[in-house]
Scaffold this motif. Sequence first.
Motif, PDB file in Angstrom:
ATOM      1  N   SER A   8      21.619  24.121 -49.258  1.00 50.89           N
ATOM      2  CA  SER A   8      21.641  22.788 -48.663  1.00 50.89           C
ATOM      3  C   SER A   8      21.453  21.692 -49.713  1.00 50.89           C
ATOM      4  O   SER A   8      21.007  21.939 -50.847  1.00 50.89           O
ATOM      5  CB  SER A   8      20.538  22.664 -47.617  1.00 50.89           C
ATOM      6  OG  SER A   8      19.274  22.665 -48.256  1.00 50.89           O
ATOM      7  N   LEU A   9      21.784  20.470 -49.300  1.00 51.67           N
ATOM      8  CA  LEU A   9      21.621  19.292 -50.158  1.00 51.67           C
ATOM      9  C   LEU A   9      20.150  18.917 -50.352  1.00 51.67           C
ATOM     10  O   LEU A   9      19.809  18.166 -51.247  1.00 51.67           O
ATOM     11  CB  LEU A   9      22.362  18.092 -49.543  1.00 51.67           C
ATOM     12  CG  LEU A   9      23.887  18.217 -49.480  1.00 51.67           C
ATOM     13  CD1 LEU A   9      24.460  17.036 -48.721  1.00 51.67           C
ATOM     14  CD2 LEU A   9      24.465  18.281 -50.875  1.00 51.67           C
ATOM     15  N   PHE A  10      19.266  19.414 -49.489  1.00 47.33           N
ATOM     16  CA  PHE A  10      17.851  19.028 -49.561  1.00 47.33           C
ATOM     17  C   PHE A  10      17.237  19.393 -50.887  1.00 47.33           C
ATOM     18  O   PHE A  10      16.514  18.586 -51.491  1.00 47.33           O
ATOM     19  CB  PHE A  10      17.095  19.687 -48.404  1.00 47.33           C
ATOM     20  CG  PHE A  10      15.608  19.479 -48.485  1.00 47.33           C
ATOM     21  CD1 PHE A  10      14.761  20.482 -48.928  1.00 47.33           C
ATOM     22  CD2 PHE A  10      15.055  18.250 -48.163  1.00 47.33           C
ATOM     23  CE1 PHE A  10      13.399  20.270 -49.014  1.00 47.33           C
ATOM     24  CE2 PHE A  10      13.692  18.030 -48.268  1.00 47.33           C
ATOM     25  CZ  PHE A  10      12.858  19.053 -48.681  1.00 47.33           C
ATOM     26  N   VAL A  11      17.501  20.622 -51.362  1.00 49.96           N
ATOM     27  CA  VAL A  11      16.905  21.056 -52.627  1.00 49.96           C
ATOM     28  C   VAL A  11      17.408  20.190 -53.773  1.00 49.96           C
ATOM     29  O   VAL A  11      16.650  19.746 -54.634  1.00 49.96           O
ATOM     30  CB  VAL A  11      17.218  22.541 -52.877  1.00 49.96           C
ATOM     31  CG1 VAL A  11      16.714  22.981 -54.247  1.00 49.96           C
ATOM     32  CG2 VAL A  11      16.629  23.399 -51.793  1.00 49.96           C
ATOM     33  N   LYS A  12      18.717  19.935 -53.789  1.00 52.25           N
ATOM     34  CA  LYS A  12      19.284  19.102 -54.857  1.00 52.25           C
ATOM     35  C   LYS A  12      18.707  17.674 -54.801  1.00 52.25           C
ATOM     36  O   LYS A  12      18.313  17.102 -55.815  1.00 52.25           O
ATOM     37  CB  LYS A  12      20.812  19.051 -54.708  1.00 52.25           C
ATOM     38  CG  LYS A  12      21.493  20.418 -54.718  1.00 52.25           C
ATOM     39  CD  LYS A  12      22.967  20.266 -54.399  1.00 52.25           C
ATOM     40  CE  LYS A  12      23.635  21.641 -54.255  1.00 52.25           C
ATOM     41  NZ  LYS A  12      25.066  21.547 -53.861  1.00 52.25           N
ATOM     42  N   GLN A  13      18.693  17.163 -53.567  1.00 50.82           N
ATOM     43  CA  GLN A  13      18.185  15.781 -53.430  1.00 50.82           C
ATOM     44  C   GLN A  13      16.722  15.666 -53.813  1.00 50.82           C
ATOM     45  O   GLN A  13      16.316  14.706 -54.488  1.00 50.82           O
ATOM     46  CB  GLN A  13      18.401  15.322 -51.977  1.00 50.82           C
ATOM     47  CG  GLN A  13      17.905  13.899 -51.687  1.00 50.82           C
ATOM     48  CD  GLN A  13      16.490  13.883 -51.142  1.00 50.82           C
ATOM     49  OE1 GLN A  13      16.014  14.908 -50.622  1.00 50.82           O
ATOM     50  NE2 GLN A  13      15.797  12.774 -51.333  1.00 50.82           N
ATOM     51  N   LEU A  18      12.767  13.348 -57.383  1.00 52.36           N
ATOM     52  CA  LEU A  18      11.501  13.398 -58.120  1.00 52.36           C
ATOM     53  C   LEU A  18      11.698  13.066 -59.594  1.00 52.36           C
ATOM     54  O   LEU A  18      10.942  12.283 -60.187  1.00 52.36           O
ATOM     55  CB  LEU A  18      10.856  14.774 -57.953  1.00 52.36           C
ATOM     56  CG  LEU A  18      10.214  15.057 -56.586  1.00 52.36           C
ATOM     57  CD1 LEU A  18       9.755  16.499 -56.517  1.00 52.36           C
ATOM     58  CD2 LEU A  18       9.049  14.121 -56.347  1.00 52.36           C
ATOM     59  N   VAL A  19      12.718  13.710 -60.208  1.00 52.30           N
ATOM     60  CA  VAL A  19      12.959  13.448 -61.644  1.00 52.30           C
ATOM     61  C   VAL A  19      13.294  11.977 -61.864  1.00 52.30           C
ATOM     62  O   VAL A  19      12.748  11.324 -62.771  1.00 52.30           O
ATOM     63  CB  VAL A  19      14.093  14.363 -62.156  1.00 52.30           C
ATOM     64  CG1 VAL A  19      14.472  13.967 -63.587  1.00 52.30           C
ATOM     65  CG2 VAL A  19      13.660  15.819 -62.110  1.00 52.30           C
ATOM     66  N   VAL A 178      11.520  12.712 -45.538  1.00 49.23           N
ATOM     67  CA  VAL A 178      12.300  12.025 -44.520  1.00 49.23           C
ATOM     68  C   VAL A 178      13.723  12.552 -44.461  1.00 49.23           C
ATOM     69  O   VAL A 178      14.298  12.788 -43.382  1.00 49.23           O
ATOM     70  CB  VAL A 178      12.273  10.499 -44.780  1.00 49.23           C
ATOM     71  CG1 VAL A 178      13.271   9.782 -43.885  1.00 49.23           C
ATOM     72  CG2 VAL A 178      10.880   9.931 -44.556  1.00 49.23           C
ATOM     73  N   PHE A 179      14.307  12.750 -45.663  1.00 50.60           N
ATOM     74  CA  PHE A 179      15.671  13.285 -45.720  1.00 50.60           C
ATOM     75  C   PHE A 179      15.742  14.662 -45.078  1.00 50.60           C
ATOM     76  O   PHE A 179      16.687  14.989 -44.351  1.00 50.60           O
ATOM     77  CB  PHE A 179      16.121  13.353 -47.180  1.00 50.60           C
ATOM     78  CG  PHE A 179      17.524  13.873 -47.351  1.00 50.60           C
ATOM     79  CD1 PHE A 179      17.761  15.218 -47.630  1.00 50.60           C
ATOM     80  CD2 PHE A 179      18.608  13.028 -47.217  1.00 50.60           C
ATOM     81  CE1 PHE A 179      19.043  15.683 -47.791  1.00 50.60           C
ATOM     82  CE2 PHE A 179      19.897  13.497 -47.366  1.00 50.60           C
ATOM     83  CZ  PHE A 179      20.122  14.830 -47.657  1.00 50.60           C
ATOM     84  N   TYR A 180      14.691  15.464 -45.322  1.00 51.13           N
ATOM     85  CA  TYR A 180      14.691  16.821 -44.760  1.00 51.13           C
ATOM     86  C   TYR A 180      14.578  16.787 -43.250  1.00 51.13           C
ATOM     87  O   TYR A 180      15.358  17.433 -42.529  1.00 51.13           O
ATOM     88  CB  TYR A 180      13.547  17.631 -45.367  1.00 51.13           C
ATOM     89  CG  TYR A 180      13.395  18.996 -44.743  1.00 51.13           C
ATOM     90  CD1 TYR A 180      12.368  19.266 -43.840  1.00 51.13           C
ATOM     91  CD2 TYR A 180      14.291  20.007 -45.035  1.00 51.13           C
ATOM     92  CE1 TYR A 180      12.247  20.513 -43.258  1.00 51.13           C
ATOM     93  CE2 TYR A 180      14.176  21.266 -44.465  1.00 51.13           C
ATOM     94  CZ  TYR A 180      13.140  21.511 -43.568  1.00 51.13           C
ATOM     95  OH  TYR A 180      13.025  22.752 -42.991  1.00 51.13           O
TER      96      TYR A 180
END
Length: 806
Positions: A8-13, A18-19, A178-180
Amino acid sequence: MGVVFSKSLFVKQTFLTLVLAIVLSLVSSAFQFFDGISEQKAQINQHFEELLAVVEKPLSEAVFRLDVAFAQQQVNGLLVSPSISHLEVRDESGRLFVEATAAKRDFYLPEFFTNYFLVDLETYERELHLERPAFYAGNLYLWPEKRYLLDAIFKEQVSVLIYNLFKDVLLACLLSLVFYFLVTYPLMRLTESLSSAGYNEDIPLPKSFHRYHKSDELGNLYTTFAHLWKKLHKALSDLERSDSHSKATIEHAADGILLLDESNKITLVNSTAENMLKMSEDELKSSPLKALHTSSSWPDFLEVLMNLNLGSPQTVEAVYQIQGVELPVEIRLAKYRIQSRVETILLVRDVSERKEAEAHIHRLAYYDSVTNLPNRQYLSDKLLDVLKNLRATKASSHAAVVFMDLDRFKIINDSLGHNVGDQLLCSVASQLESVVKDNIVFARMGGDEFAFLLSHLGDDKRRVEKVIETFIRRVIYACQQVKKAGHHEVHITASLGATIFNGDETSAEAIFKQADTALYRAKESGRNTFALYRTEMQAISDMRLEMEKALHHATEAKLFELYYQPQTNDKNQLIGAEALIRWKDEHKGFISPAVFIPIAEEIGLIVEIGQWVLDESLSQVATWLKEGKWDPSWRMSINVSPIQFQQAGFLPMLKEQLEKHEVPSSCVDLEITENMLFNDLNSSLEKMHAIKRLGVHLSIDDFGTGYSSLKYLKSLPIDRLKIDQSFIRDLLTDKSDEAIVLAVIAMAKALNINVLAEGVETLVHFDRLHEMGCFYYQGYYFGHPVPPKEFIAQFVHDLPTQSPSS
């Protein structure tokens, strides 16, 4: 489920957010850190400049008055600030006047940090000036405590950096969560639901959507319902937040806010307005808007309110009536339309403090701080009003301006101190208020100069002149009364000059100049009198002004020279000389000291001229001693002005000149007039004894013409009396002069004081003085004043060679 989550995009986002948040937070904090240091430096500079501006005037006055205690109190007060490490006040010659140093303290940061970040933060300097009288008092130096300032900056900036980093990381985490929860997890749930439903149902999605989004979460959406719901939910949240923000802004605004409906009734009130108007919201809503205003303020405000257009805000000033007390306010009005309704918002600000500040500034601009009388600017404005009125009405009515100077005020001010002088000015101002009527403006022009503006005096100029003369005589009489100034009872007189005008004059300055010209004529007439301006006086005034300019130029360019007149004994032996100043103007030739010395005293040049005379005469004696042309037993008589003698720096200057030229003090005889003792005998006696301790001789010049000679003579540490030439001139024909000279000689002999007669012009005068017991002389019979070379050639003969040390 685990496989889907990992793709999913969640891990990438989450990772990228954070970085990026950490990097951007560090970069922005770094810029903010260095920008904050620059801002702090600017604030520090402004802070120190404001501190220096606050104490400039009191320190200038303290240095001017030599009030070390007051100056020390001022710098100690500044040292309360921990950001200051050291303070110094130096006078106009660079000598240390007062200083103060902060106690030693420990700091967290090492010193090299200070040198790196605050390397451009140096010592602050402020020149000390007085406006009236114009005086350069010296300089104030301030050394900042850099380590303390940097400690404060670092504490603040490091806290900001940590706060920003924590805030940005937390925000990134919250955004990821929030995104998750708003996107990824609902999509996963929807994907599972749709997966269980099967693919036979009619899903309203275009074929292209399945083709482009088949591998990610968006490709699994089967309806737009969830998407619309989310948009609606977000819109409702934003609306609630906006509504909360609006309410908080209105409630916590610094200005009072009143909201009016179309009928101009109050519908909304914030807490600031309640506190300002001392009324509750219910009371304000039930009261008409007119009830808040004073009767004089409401009509103008209502006109603005009625004519206010949509989208065209205006700012007006009004006066509210709050529990019987008037409150000046500034109101910002804005009219706008919401849906079908028109509302008006009023932003009300209390400007009472600003009005008080404006009134204070007005008083500073138009009133004298010492006497509380109107100042020159106020009088000028009033004079312009009178001139405009006379010209507008084209009437033949007259008005007048009267200038007044206090006689001998400078001597009193210098001898008794500026505090006593200020108290004397206040006493004069208070006493003269009894002669000031409704049609008279009484003002202080500066220094010891006052002025009166008299208007509506009538059409008959002769009658007006009599009115002016009567008024001036009342002023002179009031000035002659004994004045209390501190612990002193002071007798003072005044000179006045007046000019009468009817509006034909070109300007206010021209009228002032006429009054000033008349004032100078009164002074020339012997003071304690008055003069009315006449046209022919202007030429005399212009000549005096020209003389003042020429005297300034002569003083700056050192265009004076010294002549020397011999002093002899009864055996016709030289016993010394008197140094006499001469001024030869390139246009007018030689100008008598009797003409330019009084002018130099009035315009403040006499101290500089007197110092030049002392320096030049001692230099000449030193030269003659080295050349063996001056006997060490001879005395060089040097006249000292009363103003110069009363200066606090006279004694140090005398010591400096004696040391500079290496002239034996026994060769110097200072001639002072007895009039200078009249103002402050104790101070003069103290200074005279100090001069005697240096070994310098003292003589009383023009003896017999003063007021206090017989009363104080026995207490004066003097070596010689010089009988004024006015008594010698008629010695052979006037029995009164002969009696006076005999009395002076007998009195001096009883007190063991030598006597020298001035103005001895004939052999007969010499023989008579010798018979009377006077054995020292000066006058044309023995020799005229001549330049240095001629003095040696004419009067120094067969002098034994002296060694340089003699």
